[in-house]
Structure formats: structure tokens, C-alpha cells
Design a protein around this motif. Structure first.
Motif, mmCIF file in Angstrom:
data_model
loop_
_atom_site.group_PDB
_atom_site.id
_atom_site.type_symbol
_atom_site.label_atom_id
_atom_site.label_comp_id
_atom_site.label_asym_id
_atom_site.label_seq_id
_atom_site.Cartn_x
_atom_site.Cartn_y
_atom_site.Cartn_z
ATOM 1 N N PHE A 130 36.318 46.368 40.010
ATOM 2 C CA PHE A 130 37.378 47.329 40.291
ATOM 3 C C PHE A 130 38.649 46.951 39.538
ATOM 4 O O PHE A 130 39.355 47.815 39.020
ATOM 5 C CB PHE A 130 37.644 47.386 41.802
ATOM 6 N N CYS A 159 42.960 48.079 37.377
ATOM 7 C CA CYS A 159 44.184 47.277 37.426
ATOM 8 C C CYS A 159 44.521 46.702 36.054
ATOM 9 O O CYS A 159 45.677 46.400 35.763
ATOM 10 C CB CYS A 159 44.045 46.136 38.426
ATOM 11 N N ILE A 179 44.720 47.885 33.116
ATOM 12 C CA ILE A 179 45.643 48.596 32.227
ATOM 13 C C ILE A 179 47.079 48.105 32.415
ATOM 14 O O ILE A 179 47.863 48.157 31.481
ATOM 15 C CB ILE A 179 45.618 50.146 32.416
ATOM 16 N N CYS A 180 47.431 47.645 33.594
ATOM 17 C CA CYS A 180 48.803 47.179 33.820
ATOM 18 C C CYS A 180 48.903 45.650 33.925
ATOM 19 O O CYS A 180 49.942 45.088 33.646
ATOM 20 C CB CYS A 180 49.382 47.792 35.093
ATOM 21 N N GLY A 195 52.536 45.458 34.502
ATOM 22 C CA GLY A 195 52.660 44.770 35.787
ATOM 23 C C GLY A 195 52.758 43.278 35.550
ATOM 24 O O GLY A 195 52.365 42.790 34.478
ATOM 25 N N LEU A 228 49.578 37.754 37.029
ATOM 26 C CA LEU A 228 49.012 37.432 38.343
ATOM 27 C C LEU A 228 48.336 36.064 38.343
ATOM 28 O O LEU A 228 47.666 35.697 39.292
ATOM 29 C CB LEU A 228 47.975 38.505 38.752
ATOM 30 N N TYR A 248 54.195 32.246 40.404
ATOM 31 C CA TYR A 248 55.443 32.970 40.675
ATOM 32 C C TYR A 248 55.117 34.416 41.076
ATOM 33 O O TYR A 248 54.401 35.118 40.365
ATOM 34 C CB TYR A 248 56.349 32.918 39.451
ATOM 35 N N TRP A 249 55.650 34.812 42.192
ATOM 36 C CA TRP A 249 55.345 36.141 42.723
ATOM 37 C C TRP A 249 56.604 36.884 43.102
ATOM 38 O O TRP A 249 57.533 36.296 43.650
ATOM 39 C CB TRP A 249 54.447 36.022 43.965
ATOM 40 N N ARG A 250 56.614 38.168 42.822
ATOM 41 C CA ARG A 250 57.747 39.005 43.234
ATOM 42 C C ARG A 250 57.666 39.320 44.724
ATOM 43 O O ARG A 250 58.683 39.487 45.383
ATOM 44 C CB ARG A 250 57.718 40.331 42.482
ATOM 45 N N ASN A 251 56.449 39.437 45.208
ATOM 46 C CA ASN A 251 56.273 39.891 46.591
ATOM 47 C C ASN A 251 55.610 38.824 47.443
ATOM 48 O O ASN A 251 55.031 39.132 48.483
ATOM 49 C CB ASN A 251 55.437 41.176 46.615
ATOM 50 N N VAL A 293 50.190 43.928 49.174
ATOM 51 C CA VAL A 293 50.661 44.663 47.998
ATOM 52 C C VAL A 293 49.573 45.635 47.518
ATOM 53 O O VAL A 293 49.854 46.781 47.183
ATOM 54 C CB VAL A 293 51.063 43.691 46.859
ATOM 55 N N ILE A 294 48.321 45.179 47.509
ATOM 56 C CA ILE A 294 47.232 46.066 47.087
ATOM 57 C C ILE A 294 47.127 47.245 48.049
ATOM 58 O O ILE A 294 47.000 48.397 47.642
ATOM 59 C CB ILE A 294 45.890 45.295 47.021
ATOM 60 N N THR A 335 57.860 51.310 42.443
ATOM 61 C CA THR A 335 57.361 50.726 41.201
ATOM 62 C C THR A 335 56.044 51.400 40.828
ATOM 63 O O THR A 335 55.530 52.237 41.578
ATOM 64 C CB THR A 335 57.096 49.213 41.330
ATOM 65 N N LEU A 376 38.912 42.329 46.413
ATOM 66 C CA LEU A 376 39.782 42.470 45.250
ATOM 67 C C LEU A 376 40.889 41.411 45.277
ATOM 68 O O LEU A 376 41.146 40.745 44.265
ATOM 69 C CB LEU A 376 40.371 43.886 45.238
HETATM 70 C C1 HEC Z 1 50.344 51.515 36.691
HETATM 71 C C2 HEC Z 1 50.447 50.072 36.556
HETATM 72 C C3 HEC Z 1 49.775 49.240 37.615
HETATM 73 C C4 HEC Z 1 48.488 49.288 38.052
HETATM 74 C C5 HEC Z 1 47.386 50.260 37.637
HETATM 75 C C6 HEC Z 1 48.342 48.230 39.005
HETATM 76 N N1 HEC Z 1 49.506 47.570 39.147
HETATM 77 FE FE1 HEC Z 1 49.786 45.941 40.290
HETATM 78 N N2 HEC Z 1 51.744 45.962 39.823
HETATM 79 C C7 HEC Z 1 52.350 46.806 38.911
HETATM 80 C C8 HEC Z 1 53.761 46.520 38.868
HETATM 81 C C9 HEC Z 1 54.784 47.240 38.015
HETATM 82 C C10 HEC Z 1 53.994 45.493 39.809
HETATM 83 C C11 HEC Z 1 55.319 44.848 40.163
HETATM 84 C C12 HEC Z 1 55.864 45.474 41.429
HETATM 85 C C13 HEC Z 1 57.196 44.857 41.815
HETATM 86 O O1 HEC Z 1 58.151 45.090 41.091
HETATM 87 O O2 HEC Z 1 57.208 44.169 42.834
HETATM 88 C C14 HEC Z 1 52.691 45.160 40.361
HETATM 89 C C15 HEC Z 1 52.501 44.177 41.294
HETATM 90 C C16 HEC Z 1 51.271 43.722 41.703
HETATM 91 C C17 HEC Z 1 51.066 42.575 42.517
HETATM 92 C C18 HEC Z 1 52.131 41.671 43.106
HETATM 93 C C19 HEC Z 1 52.673 40.807 41.991
HETATM 94 C C20 HEC Z 1 53.888 40.028 42.422
HETATM 95 O O3 HEC Z 1 54.415 39.335 41.562
HETATM 96 O O4 HEC Z 1 54.272 40.151 43.587
HETATM 97 C C21 HEC Z 1 49.718 42.441 42.688
HETATM 98 C C22 HEC Z 1 48.996 41.367 43.471
HETATM 99 C C23 HEC Z 1 49.112 43.530 41.987
HETATM 100 N N3 HEC Z 1 50.083 44.290 41.375
HETATM 101 C C24 HEC Z 1 47.750 43.767 41.942
HETATM 102 C C25 HEC Z 1 47.214 44.899 41.422
HETATM 103 C C26 HEC Z 1 45.831 45.265 41.578
HETATM 104 C C27 HEC Z 1 44.777 44.433 42.297
HETATM 105 C C28 HEC Z 1 45.690 46.462 40.975
HETATM 106 C C29 HEC Z 1 44.450 47.316 40.899
HETATM 107 C C30 HEC Z 1 43.942 47.787 42.146
HETATM 108 C C31 HEC Z 1 46.961 46.833 40.409
HETATM 109 N N4 HEC Z 1 47.853 45.872 40.715
HETATM 110 C C32 HEC Z 1 47.172 47.965 39.662
HETATM 111 C C33 HEC Z 1 51.735 47.750 38.142
HETATM 112 C C34 HEC Z 1 50.403 48.140 38.311
#
Ligand code: HEC
Length: 265
Positions: free
Chosen positions: A173, A178, A180-181, A191, A194, A198-201, A211-212, A219, A236
């Protein structure tokens, strides 16, 4: 099925079909009468010879029409003329059309069958009983479905799974949705990275799961709750954690705060 609809789709289908049939029949009957009226009007314009020729040899259709309506040919009208006369207004003793009488007898037969089936032998449930049965069936189905989706964890209690299947489908999945970002190796693109500490959240299983599940409002990180069930989100999130410390080439620099795993417990 939608709770707000009283009927099942099957019943609605039958009702629609029945209505369409009735309308089609009505249209046919009306069209038939219009044709008949036109014919009568045209009749007046035809020569007597033509009419006589036709009367001698009525079509099969005309014969059926006469039969099912119990019509008397104009020539035989005297035989059903009643003998009273009111200022020259006379009355014909026309019978009810046989097709109408047939329908009437059919309703009587139907009523007998209905009473036997529903009230004497009670072999079919009446509407209230049927409603109760259907509600009970729906309740049982609902209970079963609720049972299916009861998970004994949420974002406050979720723990890492090590089940290979869950991790594997998590990876699948991740790569499909995921990457692409976050890039397939988790190094980060639109994004954040990972793979670092270091984590934003906040890091750790519970924060990542949260967060998922809920996304990060405002955002590009949208909530995935509608696409994945808790089991899938756990797999995941567990997969995301396996990326920790992989240090992929070209990864984005650390973002957010250093997260220490001990804090979680
Ligand atoms: C369209 C782009 C995009 C997609 C698709 C995406 N993300 Fe993200 N993700 C982001 C962005 C932007 C952030 C930062 C959010 C913030 O500012 O806190 C983020 C944050 C996160 C974080 C927290 C990171 C942190 O530093 O706290 C996790 C974990 C995460 N994404 C997992 C996933 C997973 C698993 C998937 C697929 C199911 C996914 N993301 C799909 C853009 C994306």
C-alpha cells in the motif's frame, strides 16, 4: 443497504416493473379506443357497397373485438332494443363486455386465494409480520457486521505488528499510495523523511498510526481511515517503522523534533 429505504431494491424493482406494465396496458387500451373512434368516423364516409362487403367478411380482429365486447352488429340492433321509448330516446340492452366480466371473476378468484393463503392456512406472513421478519434479519446482519469490525485497539493503544503478511501488505500500500510524496524508500519528497528520528507529529507507533488515520489537517497528508481498516493501518504504520534508520540516499534533511522511543511507553 440504505437504512432510510423501507423497501429492498428487489421490491422496488417489482413495483417499478408493475407500474410500467400498467401504464403500457393503459396506453394500449387508449390507443385502441382512439383507433376505434377514428374508424367509426371514417365509416360514415364510405360507400354502402364497401360497408356491405366488409360486413360480409369481417376480419379476424373485428370478430374478436365484437366477441370480447359482446357487441351487436348495427343490423341486429333491434334484437336488444328495450321496448320503452322516451320522446324518441330509446335504450339498448347491451351486456357488460366479457373482458370486463372476466377481470371481475378473476378478482373474486384472487380474493379467495388471498384469504386462504394469508388468513386460513397462514402460509405467508402478513405485512406487519413480514416487516418484523425483515427487521430482525437486518438486525442480525448488522450485528454480524459490527462484530466483524470490532478492533481491540485504536490510536491510543495500538502496538507494532510483526506479522509478515501485515507488513507486506503495508509495504504494497505504501508503494502504491504513499511513495509519490514520501518516496518508496521513505526518504521524503513532498512529504517529510520517514526514515530518521525527527518527526513533525511525533514518532513511534501510536503517533504514526494517528497521522495515517486522521491525516494532518491543512497539509497534503490526508486521512486514510476511509481507505483502510484498523488492521491495515496497523500493518502500514508498522511498515513505516521498519524504514527507521535505513538512511536512504538523497533523503530529505531531518524535519521536526527528535523523538525518543522510550517516551511512548
Ligand atoms: C500528497 C502527498 C502525501 C501522500 C500521498 C502521503 N503523505 Fe504522508 N505526509 C505528507 C506531508 C506533506 C506530511 C507532513 C505533514 C505535516 O506538516 O505535519 C506527511 C506526514 C506524514 C507522516 C508524519 C511525518 C512526521 O514527520 O510527523 C507520516 C507517518 C506519513 N505522512 C505517512 C504517510 C503514509 C503511510 C502515506 C500513505 C498512506 C502517506 N503519508 C501519504 C504528504 C503525503
Amino acid at each position: 443497504m440504505d437504512n432510510s429505504s423501507l423497501f429492498s431494491q428487489e421490491v422496488l424493482l417489482y413495483i417499478t416493473f408493475g407500474l410500467v406494465l400498467i401504464v403500457a396496458l393503459l396506453v394500449l387500451v387508449v390507443a385502441f379506443y382512439v383507433l376505434q373512434v377514428m374508424k367509426t368516423l371514417l365509416e360514415k364516409n364510405r360507400t354502402e357497397a364497401q360497408q356491405l362487403a366488409e360486413q360480409a367478411q369481417p376480419s379476424w380482429f373485428a370478430q374478436q373485438w365484437m366477441k370480447w365486447n359482446a357487441l351487436k352488429p348495427l343490423a341486429d340492433e333491434e334484437t336488444i332494443l328495450l321496448d320503452h321509448d322516451f320522446d324518441g330516446i330509446q335504450e339498448l340492452d347491451n351486456h357488460l363486455p366479457p373482458w370486463w366480466k372476466g377481470l371481475f371473476y378473476l378478482t373474486i378468484v384472487y380474493a379467495v386465494v388471498y384469504i386462504l393463503v394469508f388468513h386460513v392456512f397462514e402460509s405467508s406472513p402478513l405485512q406487519e409480520e413480514e416487516y418484523a421478519i425483515e427487521m430482525a434479519e437486518a438486525a442480525a446482519e448488522k450485528a454480524k457486521r459490527v462484530e466483524d469490525v470490532v478492533y481491540d485497539f485504536d490510536e491510543t493503544t495500538v502496538t507494532v505488528t510483526t506479522e509478515p503478511e501485515a507488513i507486506a501488505s503495508g509495504m504494497e500500500f505504501f508503494n502504491g499510495n504513499c511513495a509519490i510524496c514520501h518516496k518508496a524508500d521513505g526518504g521524503g519528497l513532498a512529504g517529510p523523511n520517514l526514515t530518521d528520528e525527527y518527526w513533525r507529529n511525533g514518532g513511534g507507533m501510536k503517533n504514526i498510526y494517528k497521522v495515517i488515520k486522521n491525516g494532518v489537517q491543512g497539509t497534503a497528508m490526508i486521512p486514510w481511515e476511509s481507505r483502510l481498516n484498523p488492521d491495515q493501518m496497523r500493518g502500514l504504520a508498522s511498515y513505516v517503522l521498519t524504514l527507521q534508520g535505513t538512511n536512504p540516499p538523497g533523503a530529505l534533511p531531518p524535519d521536526g523534533e527528535l523523538y525518543k522511543e522510550e517516551e511512548e511507553q
